[in-house]
Design a protein around this motif. Structure first.
Motif, PDB file in Angstrom:
ATOM      1  N   TYR A  10      -2.961   0.371   9.279  1.00  0.00           N
ATOM      2  CA  TYR A  10      -2.029  -0.326   8.613  1.00  0.00           C
ATOM      3  C   TYR A  10      -1.684  -1.523   9.264  1.00  0.00           C
ATOM      4  O   TYR A  10      -0.824  -2.390   8.538  1.00  0.00           O
ATOM      5  CB  TYR A  10      -1.095   0.431   7.808  1.00  0.00           C
ATOM      6  CG  TYR A  10      -1.560   1.621   6.934  1.00  0.00           C
ATOM      7  CD1 TYR A  10      -2.112   1.111   5.674  1.00  0.00           C
ATOM      8  CD2 TYR A  10      -1.614   2.993   7.147  1.00  0.00           C
ATOM      9  CE1 TYR A  10      -2.389   1.988   4.610  1.00  0.00           C
ATOM     10  CE2 TYR A  10      -1.865   3.677   6.178  1.00  0.00           C
ATOM     11  CZ  TYR A  10      -2.516   3.177   4.988  1.00  0.00           C
ATOM     12  OH  TYR A  10      -3.048   4.215   3.947  1.00  0.00           O
ATOM     13  N   SER A  19       6.507 -10.487  -0.565  1.00  0.00           N
ATOM     14  CA  SER A  19       5.504 -10.727  -1.724  1.00  0.00           C
ATOM     15  C   SER A  19       6.460 -11.071  -2.991  1.00  0.00           C
ATOM     16  O   SER A  19       7.552 -11.173  -3.010  1.00  0.00           O
ATOM     17  CB  SER A  19       5.161  -9.195  -2.377  1.00  0.00           C
ATOM     18  OG  SER A  19       6.057  -8.332  -2.963  1.00  0.00           O
ATOM     19  N   HIS A  77       7.717  -5.162   7.206  1.00  0.00           N
ATOM     20  CA  HIS A  77       6.355  -4.450   7.052  1.00  0.00           C
ATOM     21  C   HIS A  77       6.140  -3.441   8.232  1.00  0.00           C
ATOM     22  O   HIS A  77       5.749  -2.263   8.169  1.00  0.00           O
ATOM     23  CB  HIS A  77       5.363  -5.310   7.108  1.00  0.00           C
ATOM     24  CG  HIS A  77       5.008  -6.062   5.800  1.00  0.00           C
ATOM     25  ND1 HIS A  77       4.912  -5.521   4.558  1.00  0.00           N
ATOM     26  CD2 HIS A  77       5.282  -7.565   5.386  1.00  0.00           C
ATOM     27  CE1 HIS A  77       4.630  -6.393   3.621  1.00  0.00           C
ATOM     28  NE2 HIS A  77       5.082  -7.619   4.266  1.00  0.00           N
ATOM     29  N   VAL A 117      -4.925   4.396  -1.677  1.00  0.00           N
ATOM     30  CA  VAL A 117      -3.691   4.169  -2.521  1.00  0.00           C
ATOM     31  C   VAL A 117      -2.375   3.840  -1.829  1.00  0.00           C
ATOM     32  O   VAL A 117      -1.495   3.101  -2.163  1.00  0.00           O
ATOM     33  CB  VAL A 117      -3.442   5.029  -3.633  1.00  0.00           C
ATOM     34  CG1 VAL A 117      -2.389   4.966  -4.590  1.00  0.00           C
ATOM     35  CG2 VAL A 117      -4.847   5.054  -4.472  1.00  0.00           C
ATOM     36  N   HIS A 118      -2.288   4.510  -0.519  1.00  0.00           N
ATOM     37  CA  HIS A 118      -0.967   4.415   0.216  1.00  0.00           C
ATOM     38  C   HIS A 118      -0.725   3.276   1.147  1.00  0.00           C
ATOM     39  O   HIS A 118       0.329   3.057   1.454  1.00  0.00           O
ATOM     40  CB  HIS A 118      -0.872   5.544   1.165  1.00  0.00           C
ATOM     41  CG  HIS A 118      -0.747   6.990   0.518  1.00  0.00           C
ATOM     42  ND1 HIS A 118      -0.991   8.023   1.128  1.00  0.00           N
ATOM     43  CD2 HIS A 118       0.171   7.273  -0.654  1.00  0.00           C
ATOM     44  CE1 HIS A 118      -0.704   8.896   0.219  1.00  0.00           C
ATOM     45  NE2 HIS A 118      -0.185   8.702  -0.875  1.00  0.00           N
ATOM     46  N   GLU A 120      -0.143   0.552  -0.643  1.00  0.00           N
ATOM     47  CA  GLU A 120       1.038   0.054  -1.147  1.00  0.00           C
ATOM     48  C   GLU A 120       2.474   0.306  -0.679  1.00  0.00           C
ATOM     49  O   GLU A 120       3.430  -0.293  -0.564  1.00  0.00           O
ATOM     50  CB  GLU A 120       1.038   0.484  -2.547  1.00  0.00           C
ATOM     51  CG  GLU A 120       2.150   0.307  -3.563  1.00  0.00           C
ATOM     52  CD  GLU A 120       2.399   0.858  -4.706  1.00  0.00           C
ATOM     53  OE1 GLU A 120       3.491   1.192  -5.269  1.00  0.00           O
ATOM     54  OE2 GLU A 120       1.060   1.155  -5.429  1.00  0.00           O
ATOM     55  N   SER A 121       2.396   1.688   0.012  1.00  0.00           N
ATOM     56  CA  SER A 121       3.689   2.159   0.836  1.00  0.00           C
ATOM     57  C   SER A 121       4.000   1.376   1.865  1.00  0.00           C
ATOM     58  O   SER A 121       5.335   1.079   2.128  1.00  0.00           O
ATOM     59  CB  SER A 121       3.642   3.582   0.846  1.00  0.00           C
ATOM     60  OG  SER A 121       3.529   4.412  -0.173  1.00  0.00           O
ATOM     61  N   TRP A 124       4.055  -3.132   0.870  1.00  0.00           N
ATOM     62  CA  TRP A 124       4.904  -3.563  -0.104  1.00  0.00           C
ATOM     63  C   TRP A 124       6.382  -3.343   0.136  1.00  0.00           C
ATOM     64  O   TRP A 124       6.835  -2.182   0.383  1.00  0.00           O
ATOM     65  CB  TRP A 124       4.629  -2.873  -1.434  1.00  0.00           C
ATOM     66  CG  TRP A 124       5.330  -3.461  -2.943  1.00  0.00           C
ATOM     67  CD1 TRP A 124       6.269  -4.502  -2.925  1.00  0.00           C
ATOM     68  CD2 TRP A 124       5.342  -2.823  -3.909  1.00  0.00           C
ATOM     69  NE1 TRP A 124       6.788  -4.715  -4.151  1.00  0.00           N
ATOM     70  CE2 TRP A 124       6.217  -3.513  -4.770  1.00  0.00           C
ATOM     71  CE3 TRP A 124       4.979  -1.585  -4.463  1.00  0.00           C
ATOM     72  CZ2 TRP A 124       6.376  -3.148  -6.222  1.00  0.00           C
ATOM     73  CZ3 TRP A 124       5.089  -1.464  -5.950  1.00  0.00           C
ATOM     74  CH2 TRP A 124       5.953  -2.380  -6.882  1.00  0.00           C
ATOM     75  N   LYS A 127       8.636  -0.473  -1.362  1.00  0.00           N
ATOM     76  CA  LYS A 127       8.004   0.889  -1.668  1.00  0.00           C
ATOM     77  C   LYS A 127       8.109   2.063  -0.757  1.00  0.00           C
ATOM     78  O   LYS A 127       8.792   2.898  -1.437  1.00  0.00           O
ATOM     79  CB  LYS A 127       6.541   0.320  -2.079  1.00  0.00           C
ATOM     80  CG  LYS A 127       5.728   1.713  -2.483  1.00  0.00           C
ATOM     81  CD  LYS A 127       6.354   1.806  -3.855  1.00  0.00           C
ATOM     82  CE  LYS A 127       5.513   2.899  -4.312  1.00  0.00           C
ATOM     83  NZ  LYS A 127       5.954   3.532  -5.678  1.00  0.00           N
ATOM     84  N   GLU A 128       8.166   1.779   0.520  1.00  0.00           N
ATOM     85  CA  GLU A 128       8.128   2.961   1.341  1.00  0.00           C
ATOM     86  C   GLU A 128       9.537   3.534   1.334  1.00  0.00           C
ATOM     87  O   GLU A 128       9.960   4.942   1.497  1.00  0.00           O
ATOM     88  CB  GLU A 128       7.856   2.574   2.756  1.00  0.00           C
ATOM     89  CG  GLU A 128       7.786   3.716   3.736  1.00  0.00           C
ATOM     90  CD  GLU A 128       6.714   5.071   3.613  1.00  0.00           C
ATOM     91  OE1 GLU A 128       6.818   5.993   3.947  1.00  0.00           O
ATOM     92  OE2 GLU A 128       5.530   4.564   3.240  1.00  0.00           O
TER      93      GLU A 128
END
Length: 131
Positions: A10, A19, A77, A117-118, A120-121, A124, A127-128
Protein backbone atom coordinates in the motif's frame (compact mmCIF):
# COMPACT_ATOMS: atom_id res chain seq x y z
CA UNK A 1 6.78 -10.04 7.63
CA UNK A 2 3.02 -9.45 7.42
CA UNK A 3 3.37 -5.79 8.40
CA UNK A 4 6.32 -5.22 6.07
CA UNK A 5 4.57 -6.67 3.03
CA UNK A 6 1.39 -4.74 3.89
CA UNK A 7 3.39 -1.52 4.04
CA UNK A 8 5.01 -2.27 0.70
CA UNK A 9 1.74 -3.23 -1.00
CA UNK A 10 0.00 0.00 0.00
CA UNK A 11 2.99 2.35 -0.04
CA UNK A 12 1.90 4.09 -3.28
CA UNK A 13 -1.12 5.49 -1.41
CA UNK A 14 1.25 7.64 0.63
CA UNK A 15 1.98 9.67 -2.51
CA UNK A 16 -1.65 10.55 -3.27
CA UNK A 17 -3.38 13.81 -2.50
CA UNK A 18 -6.74 14.44 -0.93
CA UNK A 19 -9.79 13.07 -2.73
CA UNK A 20 -12.91 14.91 -3.83
CA UNK A 21 -15.19 12.61 -1.85
CA UNK A 22 -15.30 12.86 1.95
CA UNK A 23 -11.89 14.45 2.50
CA UNK A 24 -13.53 17.87 2.27
CA UNK A 25 -16.06 17.09 5.03
CA UNK A 26 -13.48 15.42 7.24
CA UNK A 27 -10.27 17.39 6.70
CA UNK A 28 -9.71 19.90 3.91
CA UNK A 29 -12.94 21.86 4.37
CA UNK A 30 -13.31 21.34 8.10
CA UNK A 31 -11.71 24.24 9.96
CA UNK A 32 -12.35 22.72 13.39
CA UNK A 33 -10.35 19.62 12.41
CA UNK A 34 -7.65 21.71 10.73
CA UNK A 35 -7.07 23.61 13.99
CA UNK A 36 -5.73 20.40 15.53
CA UNK A 37 -6.45 19.16 19.03
CA UNK A 38 -8.11 22.00 20.92
CA UNK A 39 -10.68 21.99 23.73
CA UNK A 40 -13.21 23.49 21.35
CA UNK A 41 -12.45 20.73 18.85
CA UNK A 42 -12.70 17.96 21.46
CA UNK A 43 -16.08 19.27 22.63
CA UNK A 44 -17.23 19.53 19.02
CA UNK A 45 -16.06 15.97 18.29
CA UNK A 46 -18.23 14.54 21.06
CA UNK A 47 -21.32 16.63 20.27
CA UNK A 48 -21.47 16.85 16.48
CA UNK A 49 -23.23 14.80 13.83
CA UNK A 50 -21.15 16.41 11.09
CA UNK A 51 -20.89 14.30 7.91
CA UNK A 52 -24.01 12.40 9.05
CA UNK A 53 -22.12 10.41 11.68
CA UNK A 54 -21.35 10.56 15.37
CA UNK A 55 -17.80 9.26 15.70
CA UNK A 56 -15.74 11.35 18.10
CA UNK A 57 -12.62 9.17 17.93
CA UNK A 58 -12.52 9.64 14.17
CA UNK A 59 -12.64 13.39 14.60
CA UNK A 60 -9.97 13.32 17.30
CA UNK A 61 -7.76 11.18 15.08
CA UNK A 62 -8.11 13.61 12.18
CA UNK A 63 -7.41 16.52 14.53
CA UNK A 64 -4.26 14.79 15.73
CA UNK A 65 -3.18 14.22 12.11
CA UNK A 66 -3.71 17.92 11.38
CA UNK A 67 -1.89 18.87 14.57
CA UNK A 68 1.12 16.76 13.55
CA UNK A 69 1.14 17.08 9.75
CA UNK A 70 -1.12 19.98 8.78
CA UNK A 71 -2.67 19.39 5.37
CA UNK A 72 0.07 17.06 4.13
CA UNK A 73 -2.09 14.43 2.39
CA UNK A 74 0.78 11.95 2.17
CA UNK A 75 1.18 11.96 5.93
CA UNK A 76 -2.55 11.42 6.44
CA UNK A 77 -2.41 8.46 4.02
CA UNK A 78 0.68 7.13 5.82
CA UNK A 79 -1.19 7.12 9.13
CA UNK A 80 -3.95 5.05 7.49
CA UNK A 81 -1.31 2.72 6.08
CA UNK A 82 0.25 2.21 9.50
CA UNK A 83 -3.15 1.65 11.10
CA UNK A 84 -3.99 -0.96 8.48
CA UNK A 85 -0.67 -2.78 8.98
CA UNK A 86 -1.12 -2.74 12.76
CA UNK A 87 -4.68 -4.08 12.39
CA UNK A 88 -3.40 -6.94 10.23
CA UNK A 89 -0.76 -7.86 12.82
CA UNK A 90 -3.32 -7.64 15.64
CA UNK A 91 -5.68 -9.89 13.69
CA UNK A 92 -2.88 -12.39 13.16
CA UNK A 93 -2.06 -12.37 16.88
CA UNK A 94 -5.69 -12.82 17.85
CA UNK A 95 -6.26 -15.67 15.40
CA UNK A 96 -3.04 -17.38 16.47
CA UNK A 97 -4.02 -17.12 20.12
CA UNK A 98 -7.55 -18.39 19.48
CA UNK A 99 -6.64 -21.26 17.15
CA UNK A 100 -2.96 -21.97 17.75
CA UNK A 101 -2.68 -22.52 13.97
CA UNK A 102 0.24 -20.50 12.62
CA UNK A 103 -0.25 -20.96 8.88
CA UNK A 104 -4.02 -20.58 8.91
CA UNK A 105 -3.80 -17.48 11.08
CA UNK A 106 -1.15 -15.97 8.83
CA UNK A 107 -3.18 -16.77 5.72
CA UNK A 108 -6.37 -15.15 7.04
CA UNK A 109 -4.49 -12.09 8.31
CA UNK A 110 -2.71 -11.76 4.96
CA UNK A 111 -6.03 -12.06 3.14
CA UNK A 112 -7.42 -9.29 5.34
CA UNK A 113 -4.37 -7.10 4.82
CA UNK A 114 -3.86 -7.57 1.09
CA UNK A 115 -7.36 -8.12 -0.25
CA UNK A 116 -7.81 -5.51 -3.02
CA UNK A 117 -11.06 -4.13 -1.63
CA UNK A 118 -9.15 -2.92 1.44
CA UNK A 119 -7.23 -0.41 -0.63
CA UNK A 120 -10.17 1.89 0.14
CA UNK A 121 -9.24 1.82 3.83
CA UNK A 122 -5.76 3.09 3.10
CA UNK A 123 -6.20 5.34 0.08
CA UNK A 124 -9.32 7.13 1.30
CA UNK A 125 -8.31 9.30 4.25
CA UNK A 126 -11.54 9.18 6.31
CA UNK A 127 -12.15 5.48 5.73
CA UNK A 128 -9.61 3.70 7.98
CA UNK A 129 -10.52 5.81 10.92
CA UNK A 130 -14.25 5.17 10.58
CA UNK A 131 -14.06 1.40 10.19
Amino acid sequence: MLALITLLVYLPAAYHGFSIFDDDDYVTGNHIVQNGLTWVGVKWAFTTWHASNWHPLTWLSHMLDCELFGLNAGAHHSVNLLLHAVNAVLLFGLLLRLTNLLRSSAFVAALFAWYPVHVESVAWIPKEKTC
